[in-house]
Design a protein around this motif. Structure first.
Motif, PDB file in Angstrom:
ATOM      1  N   LEU A  67       0.734  -1.261   0.117  1.00 47.56           N
ATOM      2  CA  LEU A  67       0.124  -0.117  -0.094  1.00 47.56           C
ATOM      3  C   LEU A  67       0.999   1.286   0.063  1.00 47.56           C
ATOM      4  CD1 LEU A  67      -2.710   1.518   0.388  1.00 47.56           C
ATOM      5  CD2 LEU A  67      -2.470   1.060   2.772  1.00 47.56           C
ATOM      6  N   LEU A  69       0.527   4.784   0.863  1.00 47.75           N
ATOM      7  CA  LEU A  69      -0.382   5.629   1.221  1.00 47.75           C
ATOM      8  C   LEU A  69      -0.025   6.970   1.378  1.00 47.75           C
ATOM      9  CD1 LEU A  69      -3.244   5.681   2.707  1.00 47.75           C
ATOM     10  CD2 LEU A  69      -1.883   4.886   5.103  1.00 47.75           C
ATOM     11  N   SER A  77      -3.070   7.530  -3.459  1.00 50.66           N
ATOM     12  CA  SER A  77      -2.708   6.053  -2.744  1.00 50.66           C
ATOM     13  C   SER A  77      -2.898   4.932  -3.830  1.00 50.66           C
ATOM     14  CB  SER A  77      -3.460   5.920  -1.738  1.00 50.66           C
ATOM     15  OG  SER A  77      -3.308   6.977  -0.655  1.00 50.66           O
ATOM     16  N   LEU A  79      -2.828   0.549  -4.290  1.00 53.10           N
ATOM     17  CA  LEU A  79      -2.920  -0.868  -3.576  1.00 53.10           C
ATOM     18  C   LEU A  79      -2.773  -2.013  -4.623  1.00 53.10           C
ATOM     19  CD1 LEU A  79      -3.690  -2.649  -0.927  1.00 53.10           C
ATOM     20  CD2 LEU A  79      -5.762  -2.261  -1.634  1.00 53.10           C
TER      21      LEU A  79
END
Length: 199
Positions: A67, A69, A77, A79
């Motif tokens: 991730l 972030l 962000s 993922l």
């Protein structure tokens, strides 16, 4: 999961009372950076209608991922998650083996499923819709997950900054070529993911 309980218990007992900082849900207090998914504390649970009279659940484990972030700009962000199909588990050993087989998930031919985010849309200070490419059974389709921040904290056990989310979504398994017993066994599969990450 049972195999890690003694370790978790031992670690928790080794941490002095009051040593754990209270978790936060304030994005301004969450550290930006690269987080690795914690497979020991991440759960992927699926639920499907069973013959119209019960909801049957199972799970996947050994999840890996990263991730990126950015709490100040959540839309930036990203993922990436990978799940070994052979990790599928149910309360029936026979069914678990069947799900790994060619008529269902075909773990030998398609050993992993994955999710790679393509867009993050904030729905509130601690909620977001995360859309991405979901690959299952060799087929890739867009899927959206409703994600809620559970909390973030400097982890007193691991000494890392940890953050956790709950994500929910729904797929049609026939869209991915998994059509066995549709519609007796439901086509729609609900997913609930408890995701734990360490910076």
């Amino acid at each position: 999961m049972a195999s890690i309980l003694p370790l978790c218990t031992a670690l928790c007992l080794a941490v002095p009372a009051g040593a754990q900082t209270a978790p936060t849900r304030d994005p301004a207090k969450i550290q930006a950076g690269t987080y690795a998914l914690d497979p020991d504390h991440t759960q992927v649970v699926f639920a499907v209608d069973h013959l119209g009279y019960s909801i049957y659940r199972g799970s996947f484990s050994d999840v890996t991922g990263t991730l990126e972030l950015d709490p100040k700009n959540p839309a930036a962000s990203t993922l990436k998650v990978s799940i070994p199909v052979s990790s599928v588990a149910t309360t029936s050993p026979k069914l678990t083996d069947e799900l790994k087989g060619a008529e269902w998930l075909d773990a030998a031919k398609h050993p992993t499923m994955s999710f790679v985010s393509t867009k993050v849309t904030m729905d509130g200070p601690d909620k977001a819709t995360v859309t991405g490419d979901f690959t299952l059974h060799g087929v890739t389709k867009p899927v959206s997950l409703q994600v809620t921040l559970v909390g973030a904290v400097p982890n007193a056990i691991t000494k890392k900054f940890s953050v956790g989310f709950e994500a929910k979504g729904r797929i049609k398994r026939s869209d991915f070529g998994v059509k066995t017993y549709v519609p007796m066994i439901g086509d729609e599969v609900d997913l609930t993911i408890a995701g734990a990450f360490d910076r």
